[in-house]
Design a protein around this motif. Structure first.
Motif, PDB file in Angstrom:
ATOM      1  N   ARG A  76       1.082  -1.343   0.045  1.00  0.00           N
ATOM      2  CA  ARG A  76       0.011   0.033  -0.090  1.00  0.00           C
ATOM      3  C   ARG A  76       0.772   1.220   0.149  1.00  0.00           C
ATOM      4  O   ARG A  76       1.553   1.439   0.933  1.00  0.00           O
ATOM      5  N   CYS A 123      -2.947  -2.491   7.202  1.00  0.00           N
ATOM      6  CA  CYS A 123      -3.447  -1.117   6.983  1.00  0.00           C
ATOM      7  C   CYS A 123      -4.754  -1.097   7.632  1.00  0.00           C
ATOM      8  O   CYS A 123      -5.307  -1.903   7.847  1.00  0.00           O
ATOM      9  N   THR A 124      -4.724   0.355   8.011  1.00  0.00           N
ATOM     10  CA  THR A 124      -6.038   0.826   8.744  1.00  0.00           C
ATOM     11  C   THR A 124      -7.312   0.535   7.906  1.00  0.00           C
ATOM     12  O   THR A 124      -8.211   0.367   8.736  1.00  0.00           O
TER      13      THR A 124
HETATM   14 MO   LIG Z   1      -2.689   1.802   5.123  1.00  0.00          MO
END
Ligand SMILES: [Mo]
Ligand SMILES: Nc1nc2c(c(=O)[nH]1)N[C@H]1C(S)=C(S)[C@@H](COP(=O)(O)O)O[C@H]1N2
Length: 392
Positions: A76, A123-124
Protein backbone atom coordinates in the motif's frame (compact mmCIF):
# COMPACT_ATOMS: atom_id res chain seq x y z
CA UNK A 1 10.68 18.22 2.05
CA UNK A 2 9.17 14.84 1.40
CA UNK A 3 10.72 14.47 -2.04
CA UNK A 4 14.12 13.01 -2.63
CA UNK A 5 16.66 15.73 -3.46
CA UNK A 6 17.48 15.61 -7.14
CA UNK A 7 21.23 15.49 -6.58
CA UNK A 8 20.86 12.15 -4.77
CA UNK A 9 19.93 10.47 -8.03
CA UNK A 10 22.76 9.09 -10.18
CA UNK A 11 23.23 10.64 -13.58
CA UNK A 12 21.80 7.75 -15.62
CA UNK A 13 18.60 7.78 -13.56
CA UNK A 14 18.50 11.54 -13.82
CA UNK A 15 18.64 11.36 -17.58
CA UNK A 16 15.90 8.75 -17.65
CA UNK A 17 13.89 10.85 -15.24
CA UNK A 18 14.25 13.97 -17.32
CA UNK A 19 13.19 12.08 -20.44
CA UNK A 20 10.21 10.56 -18.68
CA UNK A 21 9.25 13.88 -17.16
CA UNK A 22 9.31 15.56 -20.53
CA UNK A 23 7.34 12.72 -22.11
CA UNK A 24 4.81 12.51 -19.28
CA UNK A 25 4.45 16.21 -18.49
CA UNK A 26 3.16 16.66 -22.02
CA UNK A 27 0.30 14.37 -21.06
CA UNK A 28 -0.24 16.28 -17.84
CA UNK A 29 0.47 13.23 -15.68
CA UNK A 30 3.60 14.54 -14.05
CA UNK A 31 4.88 17.85 -12.81
CA UNK A 32 8.58 18.65 -13.21
CA UNK A 33 10.40 18.19 -9.91
CA UNK A 34 8.77 14.94 -8.95
CA UNK A 35 11.02 11.88 -8.86
CA UNK A 36 9.27 8.93 -10.41
CA UNK A 37 9.92 5.40 -9.31
CA UNK A 38 9.18 2.23 -11.20
CA UNK A 39 6.08 0.56 -9.81
CA UNK A 40 6.72 -2.93 -8.47
CA UNK A 41 5.41 -5.93 -10.38
CA UNK A 42 3.16 -7.87 -8.00
CA UNK A 43 3.43 -11.64 -7.63
CA UNK A 44 0.70 -13.29 -9.77
CA UNK A 45 -0.94 -14.63 -6.58
CA UNK A 46 -1.57 -11.13 -5.24
CA UNK A 47 -5.00 -9.51 -5.49
CA UNK A 48 -4.46 -6.11 -7.12
CA UNK A 49 -6.78 -3.33 -5.88
CA UNK A 50 -5.08 -0.47 -7.74
CA UNK A 51 -2.36 -0.54 -10.43
CA UNK A 52 -0.84 2.92 -10.09
CA UNK A 53 0.09 3.39 -7.35
CA UNK A 54 0.16 -0.35 -6.76
CA UNK A 55 -2.13 -1.48 -3.94
CA UNK A 56 -2.26 -5.27 -3.67
CA UNK A 57 -3.50 -7.65 -0.98
CA UNK A 58 -2.43 -11.11 0.09
CA UNK A 59 -4.70 -14.10 -0.61
CA UNK A 60 -5.87 -15.50 2.75
CA UNK A 61 -4.44 -19.00 2.22
CA UNK A 62 -0.97 -17.46 2.66
CA UNK A 63 -1.94 -16.80 6.30
CA UNK A 64 -1.46 -20.48 7.09
CA UNK A 65 2.20 -19.61 7.68
CA UNK A 66 3.57 -17.79 10.71
CA UNK A 67 5.64 -15.45 8.59
CA UNK A 68 4.24 -13.84 5.43
CA UNK A 69 6.83 -14.12 2.63
CA UNK A 70 8.07 -10.77 1.28
CA UNK A 71 6.88 -11.42 -2.28
CA UNK A 72 3.34 -12.10 -1.01
CA UNK A 73 3.19 -9.30 1.56
CA UNK A 74 0.49 -6.68 0.87
CA UNK A 75 1.56 -3.38 -0.69
CA UNK A 76 0.00 0.00 0.00
CA UNK A 77 1.53 3.30 -1.13
CA UNK A 78 -0.27 6.59 -1.50
CA UNK A 79 1.95 7.84 -4.32
CA UNK A 80 3.98 4.83 -5.45
CA UNK A 81 7.61 3.89 -4.89
CA UNK A 82 10.03 6.83 -5.20
CA UNK A 83 13.19 6.46 -7.28
CA UNK A 84 15.22 4.62 -4.65
CA UNK A 85 17.69 1.76 -4.90
CA UNK A 86 20.60 4.05 -4.05
CA UNK A 87 21.29 2.26 -0.85
CA UNK A 88 24.93 3.27 -0.38
CA UNK A 89 24.06 6.93 -0.57
CA UNK A 90 20.87 6.88 1.47
CA UNK A 91 21.04 8.95 4.62
CA UNK A 92 18.73 9.38 7.56
CA UNK A 93 18.81 12.75 9.27
CA UNK A 94 17.59 13.70 12.73
CA UNK A 95 16.99 17.37 13.37
CA UNK A 96 14.53 19.77 15.02
CA UNK A 97 14.54 19.77 18.81
CA UNK A 98 17.82 17.92 19.28
CA UNK A 99 21.18 18.94 20.75
CA UNK A 100 23.14 17.63 17.76
CA UNK A 101 21.63 17.53 14.30
CA UNK A 102 22.86 14.12 13.10
CA UNK A 103 22.98 12.34 9.76
CA UNK A 104 23.39 8.58 9.57
CA UNK A 105 24.44 6.64 6.48
CA UNK A 106 23.22 3.07 6.08
CA UNK A 107 26.72 2.01 7.09
CA UNK A 108 26.46 4.06 10.28
CA UNK A 109 23.14 2.40 11.03
CA UNK A 110 24.63 -1.07 10.60
CA UNK A 111 27.09 -0.24 13.43
CA UNK A 112 24.24 0.03 15.93
CA UNK A 113 22.82 -2.98 17.74
CA UNK A 114 20.41 -4.78 15.39
CA UNK A 115 17.16 -6.07 16.86
CA UNK A 116 14.62 -8.39 15.25
CA UNK A 117 10.93 -7.90 16.05
CA UNK A 118 8.23 -10.21 14.70
CA UNK A 119 5.22 -7.95 14.22
CA UNK A 120 1.96 -7.66 12.31
CA UNK A 121 1.66 -4.83 9.81
CA UNK A 122 -1.95 -4.10 8.93
CA UNK A 123 -3.43 -1.29 6.86
CA UNK A 124 -5.92 0.76 8.86
CA UNK A 125 -8.37 0.24 5.99
CA UNK A 126 -8.08 -3.58 5.91
CA UNK A 127 -11.65 -4.94 5.67
CA UNK A 128 -13.10 -1.62 4.45
CA UNK A 129 -15.06 -3.54 1.76
CA UNK A 130 -16.87 -5.48 4.50
CA UNK A 131 -18.61 -2.39 5.88
CA UNK A 132 -22.16 -1.63 4.91
CA UNK A 133 -23.14 0.96 3.73
CA UNK A 134 -20.23 0.95 1.28
CA UNK A 135 -17.26 3.26 1.90
CA UNK A 136 -15.08 4.87 -0.77
CA UNK A 137 -11.34 4.13 -0.70
CA UNK A 138 -9.21 1.10 -1.51
CA UNK A 139 -11.61 -1.88 -1.32
CA UNK A 140 -9.51 -4.11 0.90
CA UNK A 141 -11.11 -7.37 1.96
CA UNK A 142 -9.01 -9.50 4.33
CA UNK A 143 -5.44 -9.43 3.04
CA UNK A 144 -4.05 -5.94 3.75
CA UNK A 145 -2.16 -7.51 6.64
CA UNK A 146 0.91 -9.66 7.15
CA UNK A 147 3.34 -10.83 9.83
CA UNK A 148 7.07 -10.38 9.28
CA UNK A 149 10.36 -10.32 11.16
CA UNK A 150 11.66 -6.77 11.03
CA UNK A 151 15.36 -6.18 11.72
CA UNK A 152 17.03 -2.87 12.35
CA UNK A 153 17.92 -0.20 14.88
CA UNK A 154 15.77 1.07 17.71
CA UNK A 155 14.69 4.69 17.33
CA UNK A 156 15.58 5.28 20.97
CA UNK A 157 19.28 4.69 20.22
CA UNK A 158 19.43 7.23 17.42
CA UNK A 159 17.44 9.78 19.39
CA UNK A 160 19.87 9.28 22.29
CA UNK A 161 22.78 9.93 19.98
CA UNK A 162 21.18 13.17 18.74
CA UNK A 163 20.07 14.19 22.27
CA UNK A 164 16.41 15.21 22.52
CA UNK A 165 15.83 18.72 23.91
CA UNK A 166 13.50 19.10 26.90
CA UNK A 167 9.84 19.82 26.12
CA UNK A 168 9.75 17.79 22.90
CA UNK A 169 6.77 15.44 22.49
CA UNK A 170 6.55 14.28 18.85
CA UNK A 171 8.69 12.93 16.02
CA UNK A 172 7.75 13.98 12.48
CA UNK A 173 8.57 11.39 9.86
CA UNK A 174 9.52 12.76 6.43
CA UNK A 175 9.80 10.26 3.60
CA UNK A 176 11.16 10.26 0.04
CA UNK A 177 7.87 9.69 -1.77
CA UNK A 178 5.92 12.64 -3.05
CA UNK A 179 2.47 13.44 -4.40
CA UNK A 180 2.07 13.62 -8.18
CA UNK A 181 0.21 16.95 -8.02
CA UNK A 182 1.61 20.02 -6.27
CA UNK A 183 -1.63 20.62 -4.35
CA UNK A 184 -1.80 17.10 -2.96
CA UNK A 185 -0.33 17.00 0.55
CA UNK A 186 2.75 14.85 1.19
CA UNK A 187 2.33 11.72 3.29
CA UNK A 188 3.64 13.31 6.46
CA UNK A 189 2.87 11.76 9.83
CA UNK A 190 4.29 11.95 13.34
CA UNK A 191 4.32 9.68 16.36
CA UNK A 192 4.45 10.70 20.02
CA UNK A 193 7.98 10.70 21.43
CA UNK A 194 7.11 8.09 24.07
CA UNK A 195 6.01 5.71 21.30
CA UNK A 196 9.18 6.48 19.35
CA UNK A 197 11.37 5.60 22.32
CA UNK A 198 9.39 2.43 23.16
CA UNK A 199 9.57 -0.43 20.63
CA UNK A 200 9.69 1.66 17.47
CA UNK A 201 12.46 0.48 15.18
CA UNK A 202 13.97 1.49 11.84
CA UNK A 203 13.82 -1.68 9.79
CA UNK A 204 16.54 -2.33 7.23
CA UNK A 205 15.65 -5.99 6.76
CA UNK A 206 12.38 -7.89 6.36
CA UNK A 207 12.29 -11.64 6.97
CA UNK A 208 16.09 -11.77 6.76
CA UNK A 209 16.33 -10.02 3.38
CA UNK A 210 17.20 -6.38 2.67
CA UNK A 211 13.96 -4.41 2.96
CA UNK A 212 12.35 -4.50 -0.54
CA UNK A 213 11.78 -1.10 -2.20
CA UNK A 214 7.99 -1.58 -2.31
CA UNK A 215 7.99 -2.09 1.47
CA UNK A 216 9.97 1.08 2.10
CA UNK A 217 13.54 -0.05 1.41
CA UNK A 218 16.17 0.85 2.26
CA UNK A 219 14.61 2.00 5.55
CA UNK A 220 11.15 2.17 7.12
CA UNK A 221 9.67 2.65 10.52
CA UNK A 222 8.15 -0.26 12.44
CA UNK A 223 5.70 0.69 15.20
CA UNK A 224 4.77 -2.66 16.77
CA UNK A 225 1.12 -2.88 17.85
CA UNK A 226 0.09 0.25 15.90
CA UNK A 227 -1.65 0.24 12.55
CA UNK A 228 0.18 0.56 9.21
CA UNK A 229 -0.28 4.28 8.63
CA UNK A 230 2.49 4.92 11.19
CA UNK A 231 4.94 2.53 9.55
CA UNK A 232 6.55 5.17 7.32
CA UNK A 233 8.44 3.84 4.31
CA UNK A 234 11.49 5.40 2.59
CA UNK A 235 12.38 7.46 5.67
CA UNK A 236 14.70 10.42 5.12
CA UNK A 237 14.33 12.91 7.94
CA UNK A 238 13.08 12.84 11.51
CA UNK A 239 12.15 16.17 12.99
CA UNK A 240 11.83 16.15 16.77
CA UNK A 241 9.15 18.67 17.70
CA UNK A 242 6.89 20.03 20.37
CA UNK A 243 3.69 19.44 18.36
CA UNK A 244 2.21 16.84 16.03
CA UNK A 245 3.06 17.07 12.32
CA UNK A 246 0.90 19.56 10.42
CA UNK A 247 -1.04 18.72 7.27
CA UNK A 248 -3.86 16.54 6.04
CA UNK A 249 -2.49 13.08 6.84
CA UNK A 250 -1.97 13.88 10.52
CA UNK A 251 -4.63 16.48 11.25
CA UNK A 252 -7.57 15.15 9.22
CA UNK A 253 -6.78 11.62 8.00
CA UNK A 254 -6.73 8.48 10.17
CA UNK A 255 -9.33 9.63 12.69
CA UNK A 256 -12.12 7.47 14.12
CA UNK A 257 -15.28 8.36 16.06
CA UNK A 258 -14.77 8.12 19.82
CA UNK A 259 -18.29 6.68 20.20
CA UNK A 260 -20.03 4.46 17.62
CA UNK A 261 -21.99 6.71 15.28
CA UNK A 262 -24.68 5.99 12.69
CA UNK A 263 -23.71 6.40 9.01
CA UNK A 264 -24.28 9.90 7.69
CA UNK A 265 -23.79 11.74 11.00
CA UNK A 266 -21.12 14.45 10.69
CA UNK A 267 -18.72 14.58 13.61
CA UNK A 268 -16.84 17.50 15.12
CA UNK A 269 -13.04 17.18 15.48
CA UNK A 270 -13.55 16.82 19.27
CA UNK A 271 -15.64 13.70 18.63
CA UNK A 272 -12.80 12.02 16.75
CA UNK A 273 -9.65 10.30 17.97
CA UNK A 274 -6.55 9.29 16.01
CA UNK A 275 -6.23 5.64 14.97
CA UNK A 276 -3.26 4.22 16.83
CA UNK A 277 -3.36 0.66 18.24
CA UNK A 278 -4.93 -2.14 16.21
CA UNK A 279 -7.88 -4.10 17.58
CA UNK A 280 -8.25 -7.84 18.20
CA UNK A 281 -8.90 -9.85 15.04
CA UNK A 282 -8.76 -13.36 13.61
CA UNK A 283 -8.75 -14.66 10.05
CA UNK A 284 -9.59 -18.10 8.68
CA UNK A 285 -6.89 -19.25 6.24
CA UNK A 286 -8.41 -22.73 5.65
CA UNK A 287 -10.88 -23.83 4.47
CA UNK A 288 -11.28 -21.19 1.80
CA UNK A 289 -14.55 -19.43 1.16
CA UNK A 290 -16.50 -21.61 -1.31
CA UNK A 291 -14.49 -24.75 -0.45
CA UNK A 292 -16.07 -28.18 -0.94
CA UNK A 293 -15.42 -30.27 2.16
CA UNK A 294 -15.65 -34.03 2.52
CA UNK A 295 -18.12 -35.15 5.17
CA UNK A 296 -16.35 -36.30 8.34
CA UNK A 297 -13.26 -34.90 10.04
CA UNK A 298 -11.88 -31.59 8.85
CA UNK A 299 -9.67 -28.87 10.23
CA UNK A 300 -9.94 -25.07 10.25
CA UNK A 301 -6.76 -22.99 10.56
CA UNK A 302 -5.89 -19.35 10.74
CA UNK A 303 -4.19 -16.54 12.59
CA UNK A 304 -5.16 -13.97 15.24
CA UNK A 305 -3.52 -10.77 16.45
CA UNK A 306 -4.27 -7.62 18.42
CA UNK A 307 -2.78 -4.19 19.10
CA UNK A 308 -0.81 -2.21 21.66
CA UNK A 309 0.94 -4.36 24.23
CA UNK A 310 -1.84 -6.96 24.35
CA UNK A 311 -1.62 -10.55 23.11
CA UNK A 312 -4.15 -13.09 21.82
CA UNK A 313 -5.38 -15.41 24.57
CA UNK A 314 -8.29 -17.19 22.91
CA UNK A 315 -9.76 -18.02 19.51
CA UNK A 316 -13.23 -19.53 19.27
CA UNK A 317 -14.53 -21.19 16.15
CA UNK A 318 -18.04 -22.08 15.11
CA UNK A 319 -18.17 -24.92 12.58
CA UNK A 320 -21.50 -26.73 12.41
CA UNK A 321 -22.29 -28.98 15.38
CA UNK A 322 -25.31 -27.02 16.52
CA UNK A 323 -23.66 -23.63 16.20
CA UNK A 324 -21.55 -23.97 19.38
CA UNK A 325 -18.35 -21.96 19.67
CA UNK A 326 -15.37 -24.15 20.47
CA UNK A 327 -11.90 -23.14 21.62
CA UNK A 328 -9.26 -23.50 18.92
CA UNK A 329 -5.78 -24.76 19.78
CA UNK A 330 -3.36 -21.81 19.88
CA UNK A 331 0.23 -22.19 18.79
CA UNK A 332 3.18 -20.88 20.81
CA UNK A 333 3.06 -18.51 23.78
CA UNK A 334 0.82 -15.41 23.94
CA UNK A 335 3.07 -12.53 22.78
CA UNK A 336 2.39 -8.95 21.77
CA UNK A 337 2.96 -7.60 18.23
CA UNK A 338 3.22 -10.90 16.33
CA UNK A 339 0.25 -13.04 15.36
CA UNK A 340 -0.66 -16.44 16.72
CA UNK A 341 -1.69 -19.40 14.62
CA UNK A 342 -4.75 -21.42 15.63
CA UNK A 343 -6.43 -24.64 14.47
CA UNK A 344 -9.58 -26.55 15.27
CA UNK A 345 -10.59 -30.08 14.25
CA UNK A 346 -14.29 -30.41 13.47
CA UNK A 347 -16.70 -32.95 12.02
CA UNK A 348 -18.69 -31.88 9.00
CA UNK A 349 -21.77 -34.02 9.55
CA UNK A 350 -24.78 -32.98 7.51
CA UNK A 351 -24.35 -32.49 3.79
CA UNK A 352 -24.94 -29.02 2.34
CA UNK A 353 -23.85 -25.52 3.29
CA UNK A 354 -21.58 -24.98 6.30
CA UNK A 355 -20.51 -21.58 7.57
CA UNK A 356 -17.34 -21.43 9.68
CA UNK A 357 -16.82 -18.38 11.89
CA UNK A 358 -13.92 -17.27 14.10
CA UNK A 359 -13.51 -14.68 16.85
CA UNK A 360 -10.48 -13.86 18.99
CA UNK A 361 -10.07 -12.50 22.54
CA UNK A 362 -7.01 -10.65 23.82
CA UNK A 363 -5.23 -10.26 27.15
CA UNK A 364 -7.14 -7.00 27.82
CA UNK A 365 -10.41 -8.95 27.56
CA UNK A 366 -11.35 -7.36 24.20
CA UNK A 367 -13.40 -9.72 22.01
CA UNK A 368 -13.84 -9.45 18.26
CA UNK A 369 -17.39 -8.15 17.63
CA UNK A 370 -19.75 -9.79 15.18
CA UNK A 371 -19.80 -6.58 13.11
CA UNK A 372 -17.46 -3.58 13.51
CA UNK A 373 -19.11 -0.23 14.26
CA UNK A 374 -19.39 1.72 11.01
CA UNK A 375 -17.06 4.70 10.56
CA UNK A 376 -16.87 6.90 7.51
CA UNK A 377 -13.32 6.00 6.46
CA UNK A 378 -13.85 2.27 6.91
CA UNK A 379 -11.03 1.83 9.41
CA UNK A 380 -10.13 -1.09 11.65
CA UNK A 381 -12.76 -3.63 10.56
CA UNK A 382 -12.57 -6.56 12.97
CA UNK A 383 -15.94 -8.31 12.69
CA UNK A 384 -16.03 -12.13 13.03
CA UNK A 385 -14.32 -13.75 10.09
CA UNK A 386 -16.47 -16.27 8.22
CA UNK A 387 -16.22 -18.61 5.25
CA UNK A 388 -19.09 -20.41 3.55
CA UNK A 389 -18.32 -24.01 2.54
CA UNK A 390 -20.26 -26.89 1.03
CA UNK A 391 -20.10 -30.38 2.57
CA UNK A 392 -20.43 -33.18 0.01
MO1 LIG B 1 -2.79 1.84 5.13
N1 LIG C 1 6.35 7.04 2.84
C1 LIG C 1 5.20 6.37 2.93
N2 LIG C 1 5.06 5.49 3.95
C2 LIG C 1 3.91 4.77 4.06
C3 LIG C 1 2.82 4.96 3.17
C4 LIG C 1 3.02 5.90 2.10
O1 LIG C 1 2.15 6.11 1.24
N3 LIG C 1 4.22 6.58 2.03
N4 LIG C 1 1.67 4.26 3.35
C5 LIG C 1 1.42 3.75 4.70
C6 LIG C 1 0.30 2.83 4.80
S1 LIG C 1 -1.24 3.51 4.78
C7 LIG C 1 0.48 1.47 5.01
S2 LIG C 1 -0.83 0.45 5.28
C8 LIG C 1 1.83 0.86 5.01
C9 LIG C 1 1.91 -0.27 3.98
O2 LIG C 1 3.17 -0.89 3.99
P1 LIG C 1 3.54 -2.03 2.94
O3 LIG C 1 3.30 -1.49 1.56
O4 LIG C 1 4.95 -2.40 3.20
O5 LIG C 1 2.62 -3.21 3.23
O6 LIG C 1 2.84 1.81 4.73
C10 LIG C 1 2.64 3.09 5.31
N5 LIG C 1 3.83 3.89 5.08
Amino acid sequence: MGVQPFDMVPRSTRRRFVQRTIALSATGLVVPGMVIGREPVPDPLMIVRSRRPLDAETPVEVFESQVTPNRLFFIRSHFGVPAVGLTERWTLKIDGGVKRETTFSLDDLSQFKQVTIPAVLQCTGNGRALYSPTIPGVGWLKGAVGNAEWTGVRLAELLDRAGVEPGMAHVHLHAADGPPMPKTPAYLRSIPLDRATAESTFALRMNGEPLPAEHGGPIRLVVPGWSGNHWIKWLRTLVVAHDEAPGFFMQAGYKMPIKPTAPGVDLKPSELKPVTVMNVKSLIARPLDGARLKAGSNEARGVAWTGGEASVTRVEVQAGQGGVWRDAVLEGPARPFTWRRWRLAFDANGLGPLVIRARATDSDGAVQPEISPWNKSGYLWNGYDHVACEVE
